[in-house]
Design a protein around this motif. Structure first.
Motif, PDB file in Angstrom:
ATOM      1  N   HIS A 113       5.179  40.534  20.711  1.00 40.72           N
ATOM      2  CA  HIS A 113       3.897  41.028  20.193  1.00 40.72           C
ATOM      3  C   HIS A 113       3.103  39.937  19.466  1.00 40.72           C
ATOM      4  O   HIS A 113       2.419  40.202  18.479  1.00 40.72           O
ATOM      5  N   VAL A 116      -1.806  38.967  23.414  1.00 39.86           N
ATOM      6  CA  VAL A 116      -2.158  40.021  24.361  1.00 39.86           C
ATOM      7  C   VAL A 116      -1.738  39.576  25.758  1.00 39.86           C
ATOM      8  O   VAL A 116      -2.246  38.580  26.267  1.00 39.86           O
ATOM      9  N   LEU A 170      -0.477  43.404  12.924  1.00 39.24           N
ATOM     10  CA  LEU A 170      -0.864  44.431  13.899  1.00 39.24           C
ATOM     11  C   LEU A 170      -2.133  45.147  13.465  1.00 39.24           C
ATOM     12  O   LEU A 170      -3.035  45.396  14.278  1.00 39.24           O
ATOM     13  N   ARG A 173      -5.540  43.429  14.128  1.00 37.29           N
ATOM     14  CA  ARG A 173      -6.047  43.330  15.500  1.00 37.29           C
ATOM     15  C   ARG A 173      -7.185  44.321  15.727  1.00 37.29           C
ATOM     16  O   ARG A 173      -7.204  45.406  15.134  1.00 37.29           O
ATOM     17  N   GLN A 178      -3.062  47.910  23.740  1.00 40.06           N
ATOM     18  CA  GLN A 178      -3.921  47.190  24.681  1.00 40.06           C
ATOM     19  C   GLN A 178      -4.218  47.968  25.960  1.00 40.06           C
ATOM     20  O   GLN A 178      -5.039  47.547  26.760  1.00 40.06           O
TER      21      GLN A 178
END
Length: 204
Positions: A113, A116, A170, A173, A178
């Motif tokens: 992670h 992307v 996280l 973002r 995604q």
């Protein structure tokens, strides 16, 4: 043979893999290691339930499922190369028989992670791994306790810093998820859960 084992054996065999029963036995032993509390077959089974919900939207669901089965098979608490070693574990047992082996390894690596993934299948693998963030608050809290139990060598302040680095990254973002499927299903609750967790104050 229980349902979990039967599912793996069927997937491994139809994907071209050999010795499915032996591979499952080794995989199950890994996931049952005593240091594990969260990274167990229970997590894998939850991933599989989320995969089944999204199956119609995933281009290659069998490849994603293989990645999910193996993405935490090697897990040393605190190590930074768990995903890399899990990919090596899968590659060795695929023995050149499973089509798309390197693509599946790339999906396993994507579950760090740290970015992307380019491919939709890899994005689904990552989103499914993170779907637990969008669970009801009680389960989210329970998962947090299990993750904490895997790091007994860290005191509470050190673990708080570790957890905040991961969850804060996280939350920062534009999207935690995604794929449109999991963004619609999990994003709002996941952001609420993570914001709640980051808002808890450590004792002075």
């Amino acid at each position: 043979m229980n349902r979990t084992q039967a599912r793996f054996v069927a997937l491994w065999s139809r994907s071209g893999g050999a010795h499915a029963g032996n591979v499952y036995a080794e995989l199950a032993r890994c996931y049952a290691e005593p240091a594990r509390r969260y990274h167990t077959l229970r997590h894998v089974r939850r991933c599989l339930r989320d995969l089944d919900l999204a199956r119609g939207s995933i281009p290659d669901p069998d490849a994603v499922e293989l990645a999910l089965w193996c993405h935490d098979v090697i897990y040393v608490p605190g190590a930074r190369d768990n995903e890399q070693n899990s990919a090596v574990w899968f590659r060795c047992r695929a023995e050149g028989r499973i089509a798309g082996c390197e693509r599946i390894c790339a999906m396993i690596l994507a579950t760090t992670h740290t970015g992307v993934p380019a491919g939709l299948d890899a994005r689904f693998a990552c989103d499914i791994d993170l779907a637990v963030l969008g669970a009801p608050r009680g389960r989210f809290r329970e998962d947090g306790e299990l993750l904490r139990a895997e790091r007994p060598e860290l005191d509470d302040r050190a673990y708080d810093r570790h957890e905040r680095a991961i969850l804060g990254g996280l939350l920062a973002r534009p999207r935690i998820y995604q794929t449109d499927f999991f963004h619609a299903r999990c994003e709002t609750r996941a952001r609420s859960n993570v914001t709640w967790r980051l808002g808890l104050r450590m004792p002075e």
